[in-house]
Design an enzyme around this catalytic site. Structure first.
Site, PDB file in Angstrom:
ATOM      1  N   ARG A  99      -2.754  -6.714   2.997  1.00 51.37           N
ATOM      2  CA  ARG A  99      -2.295  -7.798   2.123  1.00 51.37           C
ATOM      3  C   ARG A  99      -0.794  -8.046   2.302  1.00 51.37           C
ATOM      4  O   ARG A  99      -0.328  -9.178   2.149  1.00 51.37           O
ATOM      5  CB  ARG A  99      -2.650  -7.470   0.676  1.00 51.37           C
ATOM      6  CG  ARG A  99      -1.958  -6.272   0.078  1.00 51.37           C
ATOM      7  CD  ARG A  99      -2.729  -5.656  -1.081  1.00 51.37           C
ATOM      8  NE  ARG A  99      -3.980  -5.046  -0.616  1.00 51.37           N
ATOM      9  CZ  ARG A  99      -4.840  -4.413  -1.411  1.00 51.37           C
ATOM     10  NH1 ARG A  99      -4.585  -4.307  -2.705  1.00 51.37           N
ATOM     11  NH2 ARG A  99      -5.947  -3.888  -0.934  1.00 51.37           N
ATOM     12  N   LYS A 154      -4.697   8.338   6.143  1.00 54.73           N
ATOM     13  CA  LYS A 154      -6.146   8.463   5.991  1.00 54.73           C
ATOM     14  C   LYS A 154      -6.561   9.885   6.369  1.00 54.73           C
ATOM     15  O   LYS A 154      -6.134  10.412   7.385  1.00 54.73           O
ATOM     16  CB  LYS A 154      -6.868   7.461   6.881  1.00 54.73           C
ATOM     17  CG  LYS A 154      -6.673   6.006   6.490  1.00 54.73           C
ATOM     18  CD  LYS A 154      -7.426   5.079   7.428  1.00 54.73           C
ATOM     19  CE  LYS A 154      -7.155   3.616   7.111  1.00 54.73           C
ATOM     20  NZ  LYS A 154      -7.737   3.195   5.833  1.00 54.73           N
TER      21      LYS A 154
END
Length: 518
Positions: A352, A277
């Site tokens: 996920r 990020k």
């Protein structure tokens, strides 16, 4: 892990000054006057002659004739517009309790009035209590360092309930669960690195009917949960960052009528992994554990209420998405627990992966259970926040839609101020994750941020269903299994402020109202 004790006041005469147990009255109302107590109404009338803020904003009124000599009028604002809901009362209670606290009150009374005679507002008093508790919560780090009594000075909240109708046990249990969820979601990443997070969950369930098992063996995790193990790979070099899988089990008395299988994402810090990020987006990523926090909070509420006929298996994937020489990277192909070959598209789509193998185990369990419903809960996509703002989003598979699973949860949440919006799984979602070659069976994500991808919060449900093997249990299969994905990336913290906003504990209240209130 204390929070304000809750009690009931049925005798309106106890609103007067001779009541020494309470030191403030908070009137949460859509009106300027008070119909419950002539003493309160008279105090408001006098104050209105000199203070026109009453009915426009929270106001503290000196009222020697009332308990504690303090009266706070906290307006709900209009409640007759099409878009108004019961949260108006929760918000007003939150503002009122902060004013009471700052004025020195420790044991206030909350009186809720001016509630529309409509089903949507039936829980206005209860939502007011929960709103007050949300406002009063202070971070675990502050409580541990400064002392709970120093930073959380309100000791009790008394609700005016002249008809003796409020379920205080349910309210207390919901707040206990919400408080645990806030603590788990909101605490900094070293205090709640995976080991600390798991231990806090275990401590919260000690002495209850919820059994807790913590899996920390690397070989077991990598064999049984290979996708989670891949996300955790770079964290293995630091002992305190090593992953945990937490199982929580509850079996109610009597014949089992419903089975819930819940999977929660707890990424204790999300650097983005190899797809790091940038641009300041890493701050606040210690809150990427809100899904598992909510699941643990629901289990705490469940432990307090001990419902009959309900069986619940909750599994939390607790991982740090670290950067290092052993980071998993885009283009890797990993064989999931289900036997599906997963190609990694972006290491910042780690949540996920953390949940997929847990869900696969849940699928296997569901085959042999009574009326099973599966759920994944996660702060999963920035797209959810972009698409729905501060609301929880539900995406169902076919069997869940057939059973109106999301509709029922949405209705429960709406009546308790834990509001939800419902999405839909579409063919474009499945096209997004389709393999691009015969080398793999599913693509975890594209290589861009979810906020810039069409249907960025819907297609992860398709990935979770396919990678866990649930795609073989659709409406037309021999054994349909209901599954709903819950994305709380927009609802998990106040004001979408991931670094400083208070965790909301969504959707603990909605889940409790749907499955535990009966």
């Amino acid at each position: 892990m204390a929070f304000p004790k809750i009690s009931r006041l049925t005798d309106v005469n106890q609103l007067a000054a001779h009541n020494k147990n309470n030191d403030c009255i908070i009137l949460v109302t859509s009106q300027k006057n008070c119909t419950t107590s002539p003493l309160i109404d008279e105090a408001i009338s006098k104050a209105l002659t000199i203070d026109q803020r009453i009915g426009e904003q929270p106001v503290l009124i000196h009222a020697p004739e009332l308990a504690g000599g303090r009266l706070i009028h906290s307006t709900s604002g209009p409640i007759d517009r099409d878009y108004d809901d019961v949260r108006n009362f929760g918000d007003a209670a939150a503002k009122g309790i902060i004013l009471a606290r700052d004025a020195g009150a420790k044991n206030p009374i909350i009186l809720v009035e001016g509630v529309p005679a409509r089903e949507a507002f039936a829980n206005a008093c209860e939502v007011s209590y929960l709103g007050a508790c949300q406002a009063l919560w202070q971070p675990l780090e502050a409580r541990e360092f400064l002392g709970e009594n120093e930073v959380e000075t309100i000791e009790s909240i008394t609700l005016v309930d002249v008809n003796d109708q409020i379920n205080l046990d349910f309210l207390s249990a919901v707040e206990a669960g919400k408080r645990l969820a806030r603590d788990l979601a909101g605490t900094e990443p070293e205090r709640f690195a995976p080991a600390g997070f798991a231990e806090y969950c275990q401590q919260a369930m000690t002495g209850t009917s919820v059994a807790v098992e913590i899996i920390d063996d690397r070989a077991t995790i990598e064999k049984e949960f290979p996708l989670l193990g891949a996300v955790a790979r770079a964290s293995q070099a630091v002992t305190r960052h090593q992953p945990r899988v937490v199982h929580m089990d509850y079996v109610g008395e009597g014949p089992i009528e419903k089975t819930l299988i819940l999977v929660g994402k707890a990424v204790t810090y999300d650097t983005g992994g190899a797809d790091v990020k940038i641009g300041g987006h890493m701050a606040g990523m210690s809150r990427d554990k809100g899904g598992a926090a909510a699941v643990a909070g629901f289990m705490k509420t469940l432990a307090e209420l001990k419902p009959k006929g309900l069986k619940v298996r909750a599994t939390l994937g607790v991982v740090r998405n670290s950067i290092g020489p052993d980071s998993y990277v885009a283009d890797e192909i990993i064989l999931a627990h289900s036997g599906v070959r997963v190609r990694i598209g972006n290491t910042d789509a780690e949540g996920r992966l953390v949940m997929a193998d847990l869900l696969s185990h849940g699928r296997e369990m569901a085959k042999n259970e009574t009326a099973p419903e599966l759920m994944t809960i996660a702060t999963l996509t920035g797209h959810a926040s972009l698409a729905a703002g501060p609301y929880t989003i539900l995406i169902e598979n076919g069997p869940a839609r057939d059973q109106q699973m999301a509709d029922k949860l949405e209705q429960a949440g709406e009546s308790w101020g834990d509001c939800i919006e419902i999405g839909r799984s579409r063919r474009e979602d499945w096209k997004m994750i389709q393999p691009r070659s015969k080398a793999d069976d599913v693509l975890s994500s594209n290589n861009g941020p979810s906020v810039s991808v069409a249907r960025g919060h819907q297609f992860p449900m398709a990935f979770l269903a396919l990678s866990s093997g649930l795609d073989k249990h659709g409406s037309q299969s021999e054994q349909p299994i209901a599954y709903t994905h819950i994305d709380i990336a927009g609802s998990g913290v106040e004001g979408s402020d991931w670094q400083h906003g208070k965790p909301t504990a969504a959707p603990v209240a909605a889940l409790a109202a749907r499955y535990l209130l009966g």
